[in-house]
Design a protein around this motif. Structure first.
Motif, PDB file in Angstrom:
ATOM      1  N   VAL A 116       0.837  -1.203   0.000  1.00  0.00           N
ATOM      2  CA  VAL A 116       0.000   0.000   0.000  1.00  0.00           C
ATOM      3  C   VAL A 116       0.869   1.251   0.000  1.00  0.00           C
ATOM      4  O   VAL A 116       0.532   2.257  -0.638  1.00  0.00           O
ATOM      5  CB  VAL A 116      -0.933   0.002   1.223  1.00  0.00           C
ATOM      6  CG1 VAL A 116      -1.801   1.257   1.244  1.00  0.00           C
ATOM      7  CG2 VAL A 116      -1.808  -1.253   1.242  1.00  0.00           C
ATOM      8  N   ALA A 117       2.010   1.176   0.688  1.00  0.00           N
ATOM      9  CA  ALA A 117       2.864   2.349   0.869  1.00  0.00           C
ATOM     10  C   ALA A 117       3.906   2.523  -0.226  1.00  0.00           C
ATOM     11  O   ALA A 117       4.812   3.355  -0.073  1.00  0.00           O
ATOM     12  CB  ALA A 117       3.562   2.253   2.222  1.00  0.00           C
ATOM     13  N   THR A 118       3.803   1.797  -1.335  1.00  0.00           N
ATOM     14  CA  THR A 118       4.758   1.963  -2.431  1.00  0.00           C
ATOM     15  C   THR A 118       4.887   3.449  -2.777  1.00  0.00           C
ATOM     16  O   THR A 118       3.900   4.113  -3.121  1.00  0.00           O
ATOM     17  CB  THR A 118       4.308   1.166  -3.666  1.00  0.00           C
ATOM     18  OG1 THR A 118       4.250  -0.221  -3.318  1.00  0.00           O
ATOM     19  CG2 THR A 118       5.279   1.356  -4.819  1.00  0.00           C
ATOM     20  N   SER A 119       6.090   3.963  -2.668  1.00  0.00           N
ATOM     21  CA  SER A 119       6.311   5.418  -2.742  1.00  0.00           C
ATOM     22  C   SER A 119       5.731   6.061  -3.995  1.00  0.00           C
ATOM     23  O   SER A 119       5.093   7.118  -3.935  1.00  0.00           O
ATOM     24  CB  SER A 119       7.812   5.721  -2.652  1.00  0.00           C
ATOM     25  OG  SER A 119       8.321   5.326  -1.402  1.00  0.00           O
ATOM     26  N   ALA A 120       5.946   5.425  -5.149  1.00  0.00           N
ATOM     27  CA  ALA A 120       5.509   6.023  -6.416  1.00  0.00           C
ATOM     28  C   ALA A 120       4.002   6.232  -6.468  1.00  0.00           C
ATOM     29  O   ALA A 120       3.512   7.145  -7.141  1.00  0.00           O
ATOM     30  CB  ALA A 120       5.965   5.149  -7.585  1.00  0.00           C
ATOM     31  N   ASN A 121       3.256   5.413  -5.758  1.00  0.00           N
ATOM     32  CA  ASN A 121       1.791   5.521  -5.786  1.00  0.00           C
ATOM     33  C   ASN A 121       1.298   6.790  -5.094  1.00  0.00           C
ATOM     34  O   ASN A 121       0.139   7.185  -5.292  1.00  0.00           O
ATOM     35  CB  ASN A 121       1.155   4.309  -5.111  1.00  0.00           C
ATOM     36  CG  ASN A 121       1.388   3.026  -5.882  1.00  0.00           C
ATOM     37  OD1 ASN A 121       1.737   3.043  -7.063  1.00  0.00           O
ATOM     38  ND2 ASN A 121       1.206   1.891  -5.216  1.00  0.00           N
ATOM     39  N   TRP A 122       2.143   7.403  -4.292  1.00  0.00           N
ATOM     40  CA  TRP A 122       1.709   8.558  -3.505  1.00  0.00           C
ATOM     41  C   TRP A 122       2.330   9.866  -3.986  1.00  0.00           C
ATOM     42  O   TRP A 122       2.104  10.920  -3.376  1.00  0.00           O
ATOM     43  CB  TRP A 122       2.041   8.313  -2.020  1.00  0.00           C
ATOM     44  CG  TRP A 122       1.284   7.139  -1.491  1.00  0.00           C
ATOM     45  CD1 TRP A 122       1.705   5.832  -1.454  1.00  0.00           C
ATOM     46  CD2 TRP A 122      -0.050   7.142  -0.991  1.00  0.00           C
ATOM     47  NE1 TRP A 122       0.706   5.030  -0.952  1.00  0.00           N
ATOM     48  CE2 TRP A 122      -0.377   5.804  -0.651  1.00  0.00           C
ATOM     49  CE3 TRP A 122      -1.000   8.141  -0.769  1.00  0.00           C
ATOM     50  CZ2 TRP A 122      -1.615   5.448  -0.125  1.00  0.00           C
ATOM     51  CZ3 TRP A 122      -2.237   7.785  -0.240  1.00  0.00           C
ATOM     52  CH2 TRP A 122      -2.530   6.455   0.072  1.00  0.00           C
ATOM     53  N   ASP A 123       3.087   9.822  -5.088  1.00  0.00           N
ATOM     54  CA  ASP A 123       3.764  11.032  -5.570  1.00  0.00           C
ATOM     55  C   ASP A 123       2.786  12.148  -5.914  1.00  0.00           C
ATOM     56  O   ASP A 123       3.084  13.334  -5.717  1.00  0.00           O
ATOM     57  CB  ASP A 123       4.616  10.705  -6.800  1.00  0.00           C
ATOM     58  CG  ASP A 123       5.896   9.961  -6.438  1.00  0.00           C
ATOM     59  OD1 ASP A 123       6.220   9.896  -5.232  1.00  0.00           O
ATOM     60  OD2 ASP A 123       6.547   9.430  -7.349  1.00  0.00           O
TER      61      ASP A 123
END
Length: 234
Positions: free
Chosen positions: A103-110
């Motif tokens: 859920v916390a994959t960095s690219a998903n929250w950019d």
């Protein structure tokens, strides 16, 4: 995948619980097996497989969309002498939805980051963040909701506090907290050992971490989880 089941014959002690989960269920199963605690189940797939729409209903039972996963599940039911989840008469211990590093994959929250790479004040505690995480793990929440609707006692286990390089630590911690709250709302018991296994920075201590990778908990971590389950009367 290794199921780790240690169910016994009808003349021996019956299974104490059904264990279903991703690889984070492995240390729990290994600890129970080493301690001679009878149970059925174990890991049935990778964590990323159990966030969204991974099962369908067949009557009161569930059918996992993954062929191997469903085959393992049927094997566990057979060990317990039942044909569906609605026949379960022991607690269900589950790790679905708690692979927070996916859920916390960095690219998903950019897209939600502000100048400087961080997040706006309050974002990680906002309704928007909560809704985004719940939508991501909607399948896991639906599975827990169905199990609770069947009247099952359900215990979910929070993950090791280990964040791989691909994931954002602050999102990891906030996402698992969203998941914990959502499960409590459903009446699911949550095993939360964070205050017992982390250092001052909130990182999983080495003695509770699997030495061969950067994600999983060790057998010692599994033993702590098992002790918590037994304290709950499982």
């Amino acid at each position: 995948m290794t199921p780790y089941s240690t169910t016994t014959s009808p003349t021996d002690t019956a299974a104490r619980f059904l264990l279903l989960g991703d690889s984070h269920a492995g240390p729990i199963g290994r600890a129970a097996k080493a301690a001679g605690i009878p149970f059925s189940g174990g890991p049935v797939g990778a964590g990323r497989e159990f966030n969204a729409d991974f099962f369908a209903l067949r009557g009161k039972d569930v059918v996992f969309r993954g062929t191997e996963t469903d085959s393992l599940y049927r094997t566990f039911l057979d060990e317990l002498g039942i044909t569906g989840l609605d026949g379960l008469d022991v607690p269900l211990v589950c790790t679905f939805g708690f692979s927070a590093h996916f859920v916390a994959t960095s690219a998903n929250w950019d897209i939600y980051r502000v100048q400087g790479g961080g997040f706006a004040p309050g974002f990680l505690h906002s309704r928007l963040f909560d809704d985004l995480v719940r939508a991501t793990v909607r399948g896991a929440l639906a599975f827990y909701a169905h199990a609770r609707a069947l009247g099952l006692r359900v215990v979910s286990v929070m993950p090791p506090q280990r964040v791989p390089g691909m994931s954002d630590p602050v999102v990891f911690r906030a996402a698992q907290e969203t998941m914990r709250r959502a499960l409590i709302e459903l009446g699911v018991e949550v095993v939360d050992l964070r205050d017992r296994v982390t250092d001052e920075a909130g990182h999983q201590r080495p003695e509770f971490s699997e030495a061969t990778d950067g994600i999983h908990g060790s057998l010692a971590f599994g033993r702590l989880i098992l002790a918590d389950l037994l304290d709950r009367g499982l």
